[in-house]
Structures are given as structure tokens and as C-alpha cells.
Design a protein around this motif. Structure first.
Motif, PDB file in Angstrom:
ATOM      1  N   LYS A   1      -6.536  -4.392  -2.179  1.00 59.08           N
ATOM      2  CA  LYS A   1      -5.572  -5.481  -2.357  1.00 59.08           C
ATOM      3  C   LYS A   1      -6.123  -6.524  -3.336  1.00 59.08           C
ATOM      4  N   ASP A   2      -7.412  -6.825  -3.236  1.00 55.68           N
ATOM      5  CA  ASP A   2      -8.013  -7.791  -4.160  1.00 55.68           C
ATOM      6  C   ASP A   2      -7.927  -7.294  -5.600  1.00 55.68           C
ATOM      7  N   GLU A   3      -8.227  -6.027  -5.806  1.00 51.52           N
ATOM      8  CA  GLU A   3      -8.142  -5.461  -7.149  1.00 51.52           C
ATOM      9  C   GLU A   3      -6.686  -5.476  -7.637  1.00 51.52           C
ATOM     10  N   ALA A   4      -5.755  -5.176  -6.762  1.00 52.84           N
ATOM     11  CA  ALA A   4      -4.339  -5.197  -7.126  1.00 52.84           C
ATOM     12  C   ALA A   4      -3.905  -6.603  -7.547  1.00 52.84           C
ATOM     13  N   MET A   5      -4.398  -7.618  -6.869  1.00 52.09           N
ATOM     14  CA  MET A   5      -4.056  -8.995  -7.218  1.00 52.09           C
ATOM     15  C   MET A   5      -4.662  -9.378  -8.573  1.00 52.09           C
ATOM     16  N   GLU A   6      -5.881  -8.923  -8.845  1.00 52.68           N
ATOM     17  CA  GLU A   6      -6.504  -9.170 -10.153  1.00 52.68           C
ATOM     18  C   GLU A   6      -5.713  -8.477 -11.256  1.00 52.68           C
ATOM     19  N   MET A   7      -5.337  -7.239 -11.014  1.00 52.62           N
ATOM     20  CA  MET A   7      -4.570  -6.481 -11.993  1.00 52.62           C
ATOM     21  C   MET A   7      -3.183  -7.094 -12.188  1.00 52.62           C
ATOM     22  N   ALA A   8      -2.612  -7.638 -11.111  1.00 48.32           N
ATOM     23  CA  ALA A   8      -1.312  -8.299 -11.195  1.00 48.32           C
ATOM     24  C   ALA A   8      -1.397  -9.517 -12.114  1.00 48.32           C
TER      25      ALA A   8
ATOM     26  N   TYR B   1       0.840  -1.200   0.000  1.00 46.39           N
ATOM     27  CA  TYR B   1       0.000   0.000   0.000  1.00 46.39           C
ATOM     28  C   TYR B   1       0.874   1.249   0.000  1.00 46.39           C
ATOM     29  N   SER B   2       0.527   2.186  -0.860  1.00 41.63           N
ATOM     30  CA  SER B   2       1.225   3.466  -0.936  1.00 41.63           C
ATOM     31  C   SER B   2       0.318   4.550  -0.356  1.00 41.63           C
ATOM     32  N   LYS B   3       0.727   5.121   0.773  1.00 41.55           N
ATOM     33  CA  LYS B   3      -0.077   6.181   1.382  1.00 41.55           C
ATOM     34  C   LYS B   3      -0.149   7.409   0.486  1.00 41.55           C
TER      35      LYS B   3
ATOM     36  N   ASP C   1       0.042   7.544  -2.836  1.00 41.91           N
ATOM     37  CA  ASP C   1      -0.782   7.283  -4.024  1.00 41.91           C
ATOM     38  C   ASP C   1      -2.186   6.797  -3.668  1.00 41.91           C
ATOM     39  N   LYS C   2      -2.372   6.398  -2.411  1.00 38.07           N
ATOM     40  CA  LYS C   2      -3.652   5.890  -1.908  1.00 38.07           C
ATOM     41  C   LYS C   2      -4.158   4.692  -2.719  1.00 38.07           C
ATOM     42  N   CYS C   3      -3.221   3.772  -3.002  1.00 38.43           N
ATOM     43  CA  CYS C   3      -3.572   2.545  -3.699  1.00 38.43           C
ATOM     44  C   CYS C   3      -2.491   1.499  -3.419  1.00 38.43           C
ATOM     45  N   TYR C   4      -2.746   0.283  -3.868  1.00 40.23           N
ATOM     46  CA  TYR C   4      -1.784  -0.806  -3.722  1.00 40.23           C
ATOM     47  C   TYR C   4      -0.944  -0.890  -4.994  1.00 40.23           C
ATOM     48  N   LEU C   5       0.349  -0.719  -4.854  1.00 44.67           N
ATOM     49  CA  LEU C   5       1.262  -0.793  -5.982  1.00 44.67           C
ATOM     50  C   LEU C   5       1.782  -2.215  -6.129  1.00 44.67           C
ATOM     51  N   VAL C   6       1.902  -2.665  -7.354  1.00 43.23           N
ATOM     52  CA  VAL C   6       2.351  -4.020  -7.651  1.00 43.23           C
ATOM     53  C   VAL C   6       3.572  -3.961  -8.550  1.00 43.23           C
ATOM     54  N   GLU C   7       4.581  -4.722  -8.197  1.00 43.01           N
ATOM     55  CA  GLU C   7       5.746  -4.871  -9.070  1.00 43.01           C
ATOM     56  C   GLU C   7       6.186  -6.325  -9.051  1.00 43.01           C
ATOM     57  N   PHE C   8       6.683  -6.779 -10.191  1.00 46.18           N
ATOM     58  CA  PHE C   8       7.229  -8.124 -10.319  1.00 46.18           C
ATOM     59  C   PHE C   8       8.744  -7.988 -10.389  1.00 46.18           C
ATOM     60  N   PRO C   9       9.459  -8.304  -9.310  1.00 54.04           N
ATOM     61  CA  PRO C   9      10.921  -8.155  -9.296  1.00 54.04           C
ATOM     62  C   PRO C   9      11.638  -8.923 -10.397  1.00 54.04           C
ATOM     63  N   ASP C  10      11.075 -10.035 -10.843  1.00 51.29           N
ATOM     64  CA  ASP C  10      11.705 -10.849 -11.882  1.00 51.29           C
ATOM     65  C   ASP C  10      11.403 -10.355 -13.296  1.00 51.29           C
TER      66      ASP C  10
ATOM     67  N   LEU D   1      11.309 -15.335  -3.577  1.00 47.85           N
ATOM     68  CA  LEU D   1      11.122 -14.210  -2.664  1.00 47.85           C
ATOM     69  C   LEU D   1       9.992 -14.507  -1.687  1.00 47.85           C
ATOM     70  N   LYS D   2      10.217 -14.159  -0.436  1.00 45.12           N
ATOM     71  CA  LYS D   2       9.214 -14.391   0.597  1.00 45.12           C
ATOM     72  C   LYS D   2       9.120 -13.163   1.491  1.00 45.12           C
ATOM     73  N   GLY D   3       8.008 -13.028   2.150  1.00 47.43           N
ATOM     74  CA  GLY D   3       7.803 -11.921   3.066  1.00 47.43           C
ATOM     75  C   GLY D   3       6.342 -11.515   3.040  1.00 47.43           C
ATOM     76  N   LYS D   4       5.996 -10.611   3.933  1.00 47.70           N
ATOM     77  CA  LYS D   4       4.582 -10.249   4.072  1.00 47.70           C
ATOM     78  C   LYS D   4       4.016  -9.519   2.863  1.00 47.70           C
ATOM     79  N   ASP D   5       4.865  -8.883   2.048  1.00 43.65           N
ATOM     80  CA  ASP D   5       4.382  -8.143   0.894  1.00 43.65           C
ATOM     81  C   ASP D   5       4.479  -8.918  -0.417  1.00 43.65           C
ATOM     82  N   PHE D   6       4.936 -10.183  -0.375  1.00 45.61           N
ATOM     83  CA  PHE D   6       5.106 -10.958  -1.593  1.00 45.61           C
ATOM     84  C   PHE D   6       3.985 -11.992  -1.733  1.00 45.61           C
ATOM     85  N   TYR D   7       3.437 -12.041  -2.941  1.00 46.21           N
ATOM     86  CA  TYR D   7       2.365 -12.969  -3.268  1.00 46.21           C
ATOM     87  C   TYR D   7       2.714 -13.619  -4.605  1.00 46.21           C
ATOM     88  N   TYR D   8       2.483 -14.907  -4.731  1.00 49.76           N
ATOM     89  CA  TYR D   8       2.747 -15.582  -5.981  1.00 49.76           C
ATOM     90  C   TYR D   8       1.498 -15.535  -6.860  1.00 49.76           C
ATOM     91  N   ILE D   9       1.684 -14.966  -8.040  1.00 53.30           N
ATOM     92  CA  ILE D   9       0.582 -14.756  -8.989  1.00 53.30           C
ATOM     93  C   ILE D   9       0.773 -15.718 -10.150  1.00 53.30           C
TER      94      ILE D   9
END
Length: 73
Positions: A34-41, A10-12, A14-23, A65-73
Motif C-alpha cells: 500500500k505504501d508503494e502504491a501511494m508513492e506511485m500514485a 488490493y487485487s488478489k 494481480d497480487k498488488c495494490y491497484l490505483v485509479e484516479f476517478p477524476d 469521494l470518500k470511503g475506506k479505499d479512497f485516499y487523497y494524493i
């Protein structure tokens, strides 16, 4: 099925959830929730991988990559 880690945070300012794929350089998106961000991801990942396939390029290997902000899409 290919799964790659996405950092969703979450970006305070930008007031939205930012998504980036490090790879995947340049593969970014966002969502108002967050749900919309995952759909967009998932949509961004699909388009990026399709682009790689059409250009006959190798798909990057998924990092572990692991951690609280990482999700596998």
C-alpha cells in the motif's frame, strides 16, 4: 497544492495494490504494498497534471469521494 482522490484496492488476482484516479481518465498505477502504491500514485498524479499543464488544458475539479479505499494524493 492539488489533491485528488485515488482509489487504492488490493487485487488478489494481480497480487498488488491497484490505483485509479476517478477524476482523471486513464491515470492508473500500482504497487506491491500500500505504501508503494501511494508513492506511485503521487508520481502518476504529478505526471498527469504536468501533461495537462503543458497542453494548456483545465485541471479537473476534485470530487468529494470518500470511503475506506479512497485516499487523497
Amino acid at each position: 497544492m492539488i489533491e485528488l482522490p485515488a482509489k487504492i484496492k488490493y487485487s488478489k488476482s494481480d497480487k498488488c495494490y491497484l490505483v485509479e484516479f476517478p477524476d482523471l481518465p486513464g491515470c492508473h498505477t500500482y504497487g506491491n504494498t500500500k505504501d508503494e502504491a501511494m508513492e506511485m500514485a503521487a508520481e502518476a498524479l504529478s505526471g498527469y497534471l504536468e501533461s495537462i499543464d503543458l497542453r494548456k488544458m483545465d485541471i479537473p475539479k476534485s470530487s468529494e469521494l470518500k470511503g475506506k479505499d479512497f485516499y487523497y494524493i
